[in-house]
Design an enzyme around this catalytic site. Sequence first.
Site, mmCIF file in Angstrom:
data_model
loop_
_atom_site.group_PDB
_atom_site.id
_atom_site.type_symbol
_atom_site.label_atom_id
_atom_site.label_comp_id
_atom_site.label_asym_id
_atom_site.label_seq_id
_atom_site.Cartn_x
_atom_site.Cartn_y
_atom_site.Cartn_z
ATOM 1 N N THR A 175 0.862 -1.182 0.000
ATOM 2 C CA THR A 175 0.000 0.000 0.000
ATOM 3 C C THR A 175 0.892 1.224 0.000
ATOM 4 O O THR A 175 1.894 1.271 0.723
ATOM 5 C CB THR A 175 -0.937 0.014 1.222
ATOM 6 O OG1 THR A 175 -1.778 -1.133 1.162
ATOM 7 C CG2 THR A 175 -1.813 1.253 1.229
ATOM 8 N N PHE A 221 1.170 5.032 0.878
ATOM 9 C CA PHE A 221 0.548 6.018 1.762
ATOM 10 C C PHE A 221 1.090 7.395 1.428
ATOM 11 O O PHE A 221 2.259 7.526 1.038
ATOM 12 C CB PHE A 221 0.890 5.716 3.229
ATOM 13 C CG PHE A 221 0.230 4.478 3.763
ATOM 14 C CD1 PHE A 221 -0.961 4.561 4.483
ATOM 15 C CD2 PHE A 221 0.788 3.229 3.558
ATOM 16 C CE1 PHE A 221 -1.571 3.422 4.982
ATOM 17 C CE2 PHE A 221 0.178 2.085 4.049
ATOM 18 C CZ PHE A 221 -1.008 2.179 4.763
#
Length: 624
Positions: free
Chosen positions: A527, A529
Amino acid sequence: MILVLKTGVTEAEIRAIEEAVRRAGASPILVEGKERSVVAVVGSAKVEPRDFELLPGVSQALRVTKPYKLASREVKSEDTVVRLGEISIGGERVVVIAGPCAVEGRKMMLETARRLSEMGVTMLRGGAFKPRTSPYSFQGLGEEGLKILAEAREATGMKVVTEVMSPDKVELVAGYADVLQVGARNMQNYDLLRECAQIRKPILLKRGLSATIDEWLQSAEYVLQAGRNREVILCERGIRTFETATRNTIDLNALPVLHERTHLPVIVDPSHGTGVRSCVPPLAMAAVAAGADGVMVEVHPDPDRAVSDGPQSLTFEMLERLLRDLEVIAPVMRKRLDLSTKRPAPRPAGARCRAEAAAFQGEHGAFSEKAARQFFGDFVKTSPTLSFRGVFEKVASGECRYGIVPIENTLGGSVHQNYDLLVEFDVHIVGETKLRVVHSLIANRGVRLEDIRRIYAHPQAAAQCEKFLRQRPAWSILQVYDTAGSVKMIKEEGAMDAAAIASTDAAARFDMEVLKEGIESDPRNYTRFLAISREPARSGDKVSLVYGTANRPGALFRTLEVFARHKMNLTKLESRPIAGKPWEYLFYVDATEDLSDRRLAAAIGILRKHTTFLKVLGIYPSAS
Ligand code: PEP
Ligand code: MN
């Protein structure tokens, strides 16, 4: 022996416990931890657990099985993170220490420091006092070398690591260095170690050429034993074996062994470990893959002319390539390479934010919180928030200086809500960080896999574990908007037929059982961020934009042409319908560039002419 303290123990009780230890002829050293605090009973006096067990505030008296106490995990279960200003050594970041073997002169040292600092290296090495095998080799510049190192620190802001060879020089070296190195040949120089125990600067303790791991940890214990200096960084630098093809043999086995036995950070020096320039990058990468908290490498502006250790010194170009590779490997190990060029701007004078805090969505233990720590360092104050909107509100109002939000997952795609909030709020992207997301199935203690009927999961987490869940069609899935929060819920419910999907960190935080680790559909699950702030980043090589174009042939092409003409590399282009305007689209664009601020402003100016709406979300340093 260690005395485990009860939670809620009072100051007065601790003082009384310490006094009792002294009366027994030993020394008490208080070690405070997040999970539990202990008083270590050190010294040579014979003490019995029952002498202390009944004291108010003591929950347990335990014998330590290892010959070292303060360095052991038994005394302190959580990792020690050594902090030097904004730099953390240990924990979730990978530090790089680089520089020449020896400080050869002012000009070469300042030039080296400048080049390294431009690459983002945060720590500078260089020997002023050199332990040389031959008495006829260059022995170092001594104090003159220390002064040069201090000047290099002044010029670049890097922290300085340099060797101290004798007890009478500890004070002198500590006056100039940020970290004092005790070299391999001095690992068992007990007078030197005892002197290092008296100062308040971290000690980088290299492994002796033929020292076992336990001997090495006992040397660390010498530094820790007085209870004054709590900071030792261990450095594996290769040991003597029968192999002669390389200078030494790096004992990578030591990394997982050490991480089990000690809370101290461990770095690896592949320069002295191999003695061969071409072997340094592969072993540096292997070290990080084996769990090292950092690497120390020798670099020289002209290695073939180096006064010492030229054959094992990297060129600047080789180091630059290595940094790029380490930046990719670190997230696999759920860490981040710590480069100063990728950090957000220091706090400007007069900023009105109340705290250097980072807001994140979810409960403590959430992946977003880990991303915040990884990006800002372990010292960041994390502020949990219910919703993504809440994160933006805390940043926009100044309640938190930073926020961290997921923007894209390699299995689940973009997090559109955060793009919408980036458009809505007056905040800037100041950086990005990539986190490998490993999901685990977590339940209350005693629950078995076959007892499970219900799963509490964040929709994103469930989507990332789709394969695993598809194979278990009887399970019903309840949506919870927080991974760590779902663990908390089943814990509070005491559910014996339910499990949550979250990180092992969240399981540890709530003292829950991990039934299965690694249930995401693909192990390459990352992921990305974004760090956001009210103040823009200092500079950067990446720009993120959102824009709309007129519904006309060639309209999108006109915008893309601007990037091509300015030699900007498009790394992301995604279109998305505009809410309430059927068949009209927004475009998210990320581009990396090497433009001056002026040329970038010009390019954006041209883009504005070809778009109906445009917002620059941020110009910031890219993560690889
Ligand atoms: C050094 O790092 O400069 C050095 C001499 O290393 P070691 O003590 O590991 O040989
Ligand atoms: Mn050297």
